[in-house]
Design an enzyme around this catalytic site. Sequence first.
Site, PDB file in Angstrom:
ATOM      1  N   SER A 114      -4.809  -2.402   4.303  1.00 55.55           N
ATOM      2  CA  SER A 114      -3.881  -1.371   3.828  1.00 55.55           C
ATOM      3  C   SER A 114      -4.448   0.035   3.867  1.00 55.55           C
ATOM      4  CB  SER A 114      -3.446  -1.698   2.395  1.00 55.55           C
ATOM      5  OG  SER A 114      -4.559  -1.732   1.523  1.00 55.55           O
ATOM      6  N   TYR A 115      -5.728   0.207   4.147  1.00 46.50           N
ATOM      7  CA  TYR A 115      -6.303   1.547   4.169  1.00 46.50           C
ATOM      8  C   TYR A 115      -5.727   2.330   5.349  1.00 46.50           C
ATOM      9  CZ  TYR A 115      -9.871  -0.042   0.807  1.00 46.50           C
ATOM     10  OH  TYR A 115     -10.529  -0.535  -0.296  1.00 46.50           O
ATOM     11  N   GLY A 116      -5.054   3.427   5.027  1.00 47.30           N
ATOM     12  CA  GLY A 116      -4.406   4.209   6.072  1.00 47.30           C
ATOM     13  C   GLY A 116      -3.353   3.421   6.810  1.00 47.30           C
ATOM     14  N   ALA A 117      -2.745   2.427   6.115  1.00 41.51           N
ATOM     15  CA  ALA A 117      -1.731   1.562   6.740  1.00 41.51           C
ATOM     16  C   ALA A 117      -2.259   0.940   8.030  1.00 41.51           C
ATOM     17  CB  ALA A 117      -0.446   2.345   6.994  1.00 41.51           C
TER      18      ALA A 117
END
Length: 378
Positions: A65-68
């Site tokens: 989920s980091y930076g999608a």
Amino acid sequence: MALDHYYTLGRSGLRVSRMALGTMTFGNAAIRGISGSWGSADEISGAIFDHYTDMGGNFIDTANSYGAGASESLIGQFMREKGNRERLVLATKYSNSLEPGNPNAGGNSRKAMMRAVEDSLRRLGTDYIDLYMVHTWDRITPAEEVVRTLDDLVRAGKIRYGGLSDVPAWYAARAQTWAECHALTPLISLQLPYSLAERNIEQEFVPLAQNMGLGITVWSPLSMGLLSGKYRVEGDRWAGEGRLTTDASGKGMGLFTARNHAILSALQDVAAELERPMAQVALSWVLNRPSVASLIIGASKLAQLQDNIAAFELQMPAELSARLDAASALPSPQPYALFDADYQAGVLNTGTSVGDKPASYAPPQWMSKVDDFTYGKG
């Protein structure tokens, strides 16, 4: 202690740097047309990655989920450019949904995990992940389901080890016990918040880690930036500016408390005596706490990473560390107050002296340091 001095993670043979590179800041969302603009430009992220790995650091922490997904994609790109995939211990996490409206796109279920791991492998450009973790407990999925699926992924060669992040202690204990009892791949790590300002894991999680072979990897060791040196106390007042003073509530995310005022005051004094930045002192304190295997350090600028790495050089005198302990100590709630040494000396062991370990006790081999991948040096 330096980035190229490696320690085994939990009760495993996996060697990791004691400072992991956190990559939540990798990838500016706005540049990619994703809502929000938080994160570093690609070239800054690349410089941070290069410096960390050139210094011998081998532990990279990210999440789907980091930076999608941008963080994983950038790490994959950086690894290809440097050709150093096999030197790295690549850790990523699943749980957070990247598909709003789909109830099975997030959470801890087998369905969510199997989909997420394939997506992460594709973004990272690799055929295996070294450490795969639950990101956050979903309050639904049984621990047995999570452990069984992690074991299947190990057997399939898609991951090497499994771990947990931000779960209750009882859940972690259930998961590890289930793995041991059913000859499944044991978990090797717990990822949790820990700092001078956040010591709640000491009551349950630290004893759990010590007794069940789990290495604690710490996130937010500077307490959301509170201990970074951007904020100070002047008498009864708070001073300094940063994102904690510009958040929507204007109250520092609840961090500008009387207790944290006392902690910051003590940290300022100790840092002044040592003639070192406050952030380095705060990081050094966490590095030397029981069961802490590695600190996850995020940086949006190369200079921040360099300053944080310098915390390894700090040898804090015991009396100064004790002052930080005292300023940040939490009262023992019930029933933990009943387990305090002073209480038990007067109630359980009246008239006798009882130690918890014989004088000849030595830490188990899995807690030992590994220098340059060679046994017997430390």
